[in-house]
Design an enzyme around this catalytic site. Structure first.
Site, short mmCIF file in Angstrom:
data_model
loop_
_atom_site.label_atom_id
_atom_site.label_comp_id
_atom_site.label_asym_id
_atom_site.label_seq_id
_atom_site.Cartn_x
_atom_site.Cartn_y
_atom_site.Cartn_z
CG LEU A 1 -8.93 9.72 -0.22
CD1 LEU A 1 -7.96 9.95 0.93
CD2 LEU A 1 -9.20 11.02 -0.97
N GLY A 2 -8.61 5.98 -3.02
CA GLY A 2 -7.91 5.03 -3.87
C GLY A 2 -8.21 3.62 -3.41
CB SER A 3 -9.78 0.94 -4.19
OG SER A 3 -10.09 1.07 -5.56
N GLY A 4 -7.21 -0.86 -4.14
CA GLY A 4 -6.41 -1.88 -4.78
C GLY A 4 -6.99 -3.25 -4.46
CB VAL B 1 -6.91 4.87 0.91
CG1 VAL B 1 -6.62 6.10 1.78
CG2 VAL B 1 -5.77 3.86 1.04
CE LYS C 1 -3.21 0.25 2.35
NZ LYS C 1 -1.75 0.37 2.05
CG ASP D 1 4.22 -0.69 -6.47
OD1 ASP D 1 4.66 -0.36 -7.60
OD2 ASP D 1 3.01 -0.80 -6.23
#
Length: 305
Positions: A13-16, A21, A36, A130
């Site tokens: 779903l998303g990454s950093g 996630v 996560k 953030d």
């Protein structure tokens, strides 16, 4: 990664820099969840692992409908042994996905909701650091859709515990003091970010085109966002609120996120052309005093006849 614990991973779903996630399935409950997972390259850093799980504990402790709920924590049972935590999956996507399609009323409502959610964090002693549209999830299973904060700005905390020196936040939403101070700023930095998000929602473009930390640092301290109220059919009071909230000086902003939410909500609940009660100008006050004096004199003379 195919599975952690009993959860079957489906897609990212998303990454950093520190975590990814995933959308996953919980076969026991026959439900989708979001998981996560700490990045593999940080799995052996004990401090980073602890800070990562601290976010899950905080979300669980605050337990507010404006924050994503945490159901479970664990460690993957493969060779990587990465910590993870399991959250509710919000199927409506992020606020970032909707910016181009929002009406003025929807943008105002989401701005109020974001400020109220941030206040929940502040009441728990947490400055997010953030706030941005991609960290705000929309649950469209309810009417009206519900806004939730999905990330507690943990990248900053994780970077600190890893020994990195980083600047917090996303530049186009970032309060200037987050550039000039590595620490010491307070919840008014989040007020700035919520105002920057609200402006973006209303305008379709950010208030300032500062896409790097250096651009934020170099911006003039007297810079003001372009006015937008007249174009939206809103009173000038909206421009004044956003300008104050996006001030370089934190002392000029609303003192709390709750204050910003209350001021912004006037544009939803009041007369669309004059939300809330504005302070009269000096010429208006003089006119009212003169008019009252004239009416008093006329009434007195009439009664004295």
């Amino acid at each position: 990664m195919r599975q952690v614990g009993r959860y079957r991973m489906r897609r990212v779903l998303g990454s950093g820099a520190f975590a990814t996630v995933w959308l996953a399935e919980d076969p026991a409950l026959e439900a989708h969840v979001a998981i996560k997972v700490l990045a593999e390259n940080w799995a052996n850093n004990a401090d980073v692992r602890e800070r990562f799980l601290a976010e899950a504990r905080l979300l669980r402790r605050v337990d507010d409908p404006r924050l994503v709920r945490v159901f479970d924590v664990g460690v993957s049972d493969d060779d990587e042994a990465r910590p993870y935590f399991v959250m509710e999956y919000i199927p409506g996507g992020t606020l970032d996905d909707r910016i181009s399609s929002l009406s003025t009323r929807e943008a105002l409502a989401y701005g109020v909701a974001a400020a109220e959610a941030v206040q929940v964090l502040h009441d728990a002693g947490v400055v997010h650091r953030d706030v941005k549209p991609s960290n705000l999830l929309i649950d469209d299973r309810s009417t009206p859709p519900r806004l939730l904060i999905s990330d507690l700005g943990s990248a900053k905390v994780l970077a600190e515990s890893s020994g990195f020196t980083v600047t917090t936040g996303t530049p186009i939403y970032m309060a200037p003091e987050q550039i000039h101070q590595t620490d010491g700023f307070d919840g008014r930095a989040d007020v700035y970010a919520v105002a920057a998000v609200t402006y973006h929602l209303l305008n379709g473009q950010p208030a300032f085109q500062d896409h790097t930390a250096a651009a934020v640092r170099d911006r003039r301290t007297d810079s003001r966002p372009p006015p937008l109220a007249a174009r939206l059919g809103q009173p000038a009071a909206l421009d004044r609120l956003l300008t104050r909230s996006l001030s370089w000086n934190p002392a000029k902003r609303p003192a709390t996120a709750a204050d910003f939410a209350r001021e912004l909500e006037r544009f939803l609940t009041g007369d669309p052309h004059r939300p809330g009660r504005e302070v009269p100008t000096v010429p208006t006050l003089v006119f009212c005093v003169v008019l009252a004096a004239v009416l008093f004199a006329v009434t007195y003379l009439w009664l004295s006849r």
